[in-house]
Design a protein around this motif. Sequence first.
Motif, PDB file in Angstrom:
ATOM      1  N   UNK A 307       0.822  -1.202   0.000  1.00  0.00           N
ATOM      2  CA  UNK A 307       0.000   0.000   0.000  1.00  0.00           C
ATOM      3  C   UNK A 307       0.862   1.261   0.000  1.00  0.00           C
ATOM      4  N   UNK A 308       1.849   1.300   0.866  1.00  0.00           N
ATOM      5  CA  UNK A 308       2.677   2.510   0.990  1.00  0.00           C
ATOM      6  C   UNK A 308       3.519   2.723  -0.254  1.00  0.00           C
ATOM      7  N   UNK A 309       4.143   1.658  -0.766  1.00  0.00           N
ATOM      8  CA  UNK A 309       4.984   1.830  -1.957  1.00  0.00           C
ATOM      9  C   UNK A 309       4.153   2.190  -3.184  1.00  0.00           C
ATOM     10  N   UNK A 310       2.952   1.602  -3.300  1.00  0.00           N
ATOM     11  CA  UNK A 310       2.065   1.976  -4.402  1.00  0.00           C
ATOM     12  C   UNK A 310       1.645   3.434  -4.323  1.00  0.00           C
ATOM     13  N   UNK A 311       1.356   3.903  -3.102  1.00  0.00           N
ATOM     14  CA  UNK A 311       0.968   5.301  -2.911  1.00  0.00           C
ATOM     15  C   UNK A 311       2.129   6.242  -3.229  1.00  0.00           C
ATOM     16  N   UNK A 312       3.326   5.895  -2.754  1.00  0.00           N
ATOM     17  CA  UNK A 312       4.493   6.736  -3.026  1.00  0.00           C
ATOM     18  C   UNK A 312       4.810   6.779  -4.515  1.00  0.00           C
TER      19      UNK A 312
END
Length: 452
Positions: A307-312
């Motif tokens: 989730x975090x890497x996709x958002x970044x």
Amino acid sequence: MPHPDPGLPKTTATVEERDRTFRRVVLRIIPFVTLVYVIAWIDRVNIGFAKLTMMDDLKWSDAIYGAGAGIFFLGYFLFEVPSNLLLQKIGAPKTIMRIALGWGAVSVLMAFVTQPWNFYGLRFLQGAFEAGLHPGVILYLTFWLPAQRRGKAIAIFMSASPLSLLLGSPMAGYVMKYTDGLLGTAGWQWLFIIEGAPSIILGVLAAFVLTDKPSNAKWLNSEERDHIAYELAKESAEHSGRQHKFWASFRTRTVWVLILSLFCIITGNATLSFYGPSLVAATGYSDITTVGWIMSGIFAFGWLGMIINGWLSDRSRESRWHAACAAALGALGLVMAAIAQQTGSAPGVIFALAVSAAGTMGSIPVFWNLPPRFMTGTALVAGVALINSVANLAGFFAPQFLSGVKTSTGSYSDGLYVIAGVEFIAAVLILIFIRNAPTPQPIRDEMGARAS
């Protein structure tokens, strides 16, 4: 005021209006396909928990388990491209229905294996049925969402992998512990039966929930369908240099680099999925439910990583560095796990596996932003499937390699070092060879306002 491209569908909609349309699309499609993928992953990797008692009950060796866990990916490899080509002809609803009904039935039948050949055959069939689900959904989303809206959607969909392990790990522990002996049936057998049944139900529902393409979506009005057509056409015009022909695309170095890179990442991912419970149990945790909760915590980090890497990645509109750095973090975690296991540190092994899960699983959804920047049309239809199917052969080799190392040395450590090195190669390949992937530009309305 800039003039619209005369070749594009006409629209007078504002960015805010188009945003609302795409929110409707995401809310309609993503929760269902994510749930399907959660159940698929639970059925794919529950063998890792079943192994803890199944091998003793059937008097099977680690080598038999490694071969059975891995043969899934041979079926996956052989049937993935045909499945994606079939999806283009019959649509996603029928394709996902076929896939879910088939693998659900096979999962239930796994409860009745008695001989290694039963085990191998059903695992092969399970891979053959599930083939096409992951690349099929990736392809399906390209029919609905332009690239700059697709990153978060793919991240949510692919977070089903760690989410299924996060939820499925403690569930597997409890099912095996509290159903063991019920009706004269072992806990590992109930695990296959209970976790296979939901797939059959979801397969039936797919025909009613999903729509094959925007032009057929009765739940959208004509203006909303125009919003989708406009942004997809705009994106297509901006990437007119992409390869359309399937065989021509595979004469390019970039596509083979993508295949090899994903192969290296999946090597690490298969290790976590199929041997995570065994690695934790090897540190001294003997209670199945305890192992389940520990693995749940480890895969929670994998879910957060996705989730975090996709958002970044979406926020910075950059995929190459985000995919490569995450893969490198996954490799580092495996090295740490090997060291911790050698020193006998149970907390160290658990922490290291959590780090590896965050990096390895965090790299995968961002990686899938890369192929559509080089391919479109038939090349993308078959290309996504072929990249995924060839790369997933790592799931065949990794379990057998680790089982061989464990049999010959009595420990998983040496195997973890090797697999860490393989995963690190993915980061190197992406950074060195994937240099010219064009970054998708934000889609603007006719007044020049940027889409969110």
